[in-house]
Design a protein around this motif. Structure first.
Motif, PDB file in Angstrom:
ATOM      1  N   LEU A   4       3.799  23.696  70.080  1.00  0.00           N
ATOM      2  CA  LEU A   4       4.015  22.495  70.885  1.00  0.00           C
ATOM      3  C   LEU A   4       4.015  22.808  72.373  1.00  0.00           C
ATOM      4  O   LEU A   4       3.733  21.945  73.185  1.00  0.00           O
ATOM      5  CB  LEU A   4       5.343  21.844  70.503  1.00  0.00           C
ATOM      6  CG  LEU A   4       5.456  21.320  69.077  1.00  0.00           C
ATOM      7  CD1 LEU A   4       6.845  20.748  68.842  1.00  0.00           C
ATOM      8  CD2 LEU A   4       4.389  20.298  68.791  1.00  0.00           C
ATOM      9  N   PHE A   7       1.951  22.085  75.638  1.00  0.00           N
ATOM     10  CA  PHE A   7       1.453  20.957  74.864  1.00  0.00           C
ATOM     11  C   PHE A   7      -0.068  20.908  74.970  1.00  0.00           C
ATOM     12  O   PHE A   7      -0.617  21.076  76.052  1.00  0.00           O
ATOM     13  CB  PHE A   7       2.074  19.657  75.377  1.00  0.00           C
ATOM     14  CG  PHE A   7       2.053  18.553  74.367  1.00  0.00           C
ATOM     15  CD1 PHE A   7       2.833  18.632  73.233  1.00  0.00           C
ATOM     16  CD2 PHE A   7       1.269  17.435  74.552  1.00  0.00           C
ATOM     17  CE1 PHE A   7       2.827  17.624  72.289  1.00  0.00           C
ATOM     18  CE2 PHE A   7       1.252  16.411  73.622  1.00  0.00           C
ATOM     19  CZ  PHE A   7       2.033  16.504  72.487  1.00  0.00           C
ATOM     20  N   ALA A  19      -0.088  18.059  67.046  1.00  0.00           N
ATOM     21  CA  ALA A  19       1.194  18.230  67.739  1.00  0.00           C
ATOM     22  C   ALA A  19       1.949  16.905  67.803  1.00  0.00           C
ATOM     23  O   ALA A  19       3.167  16.861  67.571  1.00  0.00           O
ATOM     24  CB  ALA A  19       0.970  18.792  69.136  1.00  0.00           C
ATOM     25  N   ASP A  75       9.352  25.401  71.336  1.00  0.00           N
ATOM     26  CA  ASP A  75       9.024  24.220  70.530  1.00  0.00           C
ATOM     27  C   ASP A  75      10.268  23.385  70.245  1.00  0.00           C
ATOM     28  O   ASP A  75      10.255  22.163  70.366  1.00  0.00           O
ATOM     29  CB  ASP A  75       8.356  24.627  69.215  1.00  0.00           C
ATOM     30  CG  ASP A  75       6.938  25.130  69.400  1.00  0.00           C
ATOM     31  OD1 ASP A  75       6.420  25.091  70.533  1.00  0.00           O
ATOM     32  OD2 ASP A  75       6.344  25.579  68.395  1.00  0.00           O
TER      33      ASP A  75
END
Length: 140
Positions: A4, A7, A19, A75
């Motif tokens: 993640l 991003f 994601a 994350d």
């Protein structure tokens, strides 16, 4: 499982969609993101767009605060930031109107709280935070 943080950019559509779906599953039922029991194809595009915007924001904060933190920690910090922001977004039931008087939820009074601290992300990232000190100069 895709990372993640950082991003995925909009130019990497498949990775970004993965994601966003991961975050959506994690924060389902929080604030305005009510997706439990709804088929994947029936979830409004606006929900995924908002999660993407929050993902970009959370990634920037996490990467700036502790870029050397392990992937799992970054994350989790992102999920906490995104969930916290979603929970703080105004909803219809946050205000009650009675004639000329409007009563708002107390969280509307402070529009700029410290997201990293209040979401718990800062505590997760703290061990990997780079501390920078300036050299001490002798005064004349």
């Amino acid at each position: 499982m895709a990372a993640l943080s950082p991003f995925p950019p909009a130019t990497s559509a498949a990775t970004r969609a993965t994601a966003i779906a991961r975050i959506r599953r994690t924060v389902a039922g929080v604030g305005n993101i009510q997706t439990e029991g709804i088929a994947e194809a029936d979830i409004p595009a606006a929900v995924d767009e908002r999660i993407g915007e929050l993902g970009d924001m959370a990634s920037a904060l996490v990467e700036r605060h502790a870029p050397d933190a392990p992937q799992a920690i970054r994350d989790e910090a992102m999920v906490r930031l995104i969930g916290w922001h979603i929970a703080r977004e105004p909803r219809a039931q946050d205000a009650v109107e009675a004639g000329p008087v409007t009563i708002r939820n107390a969280r509307d009074r402070n529009p700029t709280p410290n997201a990293l601290t209040n979401s718990g992300a800062k505590a997760l990232l703290q061990p990997w935070r780079r501390r920078r000190a300036l050299p001490v100069e002798e005064s004349s």
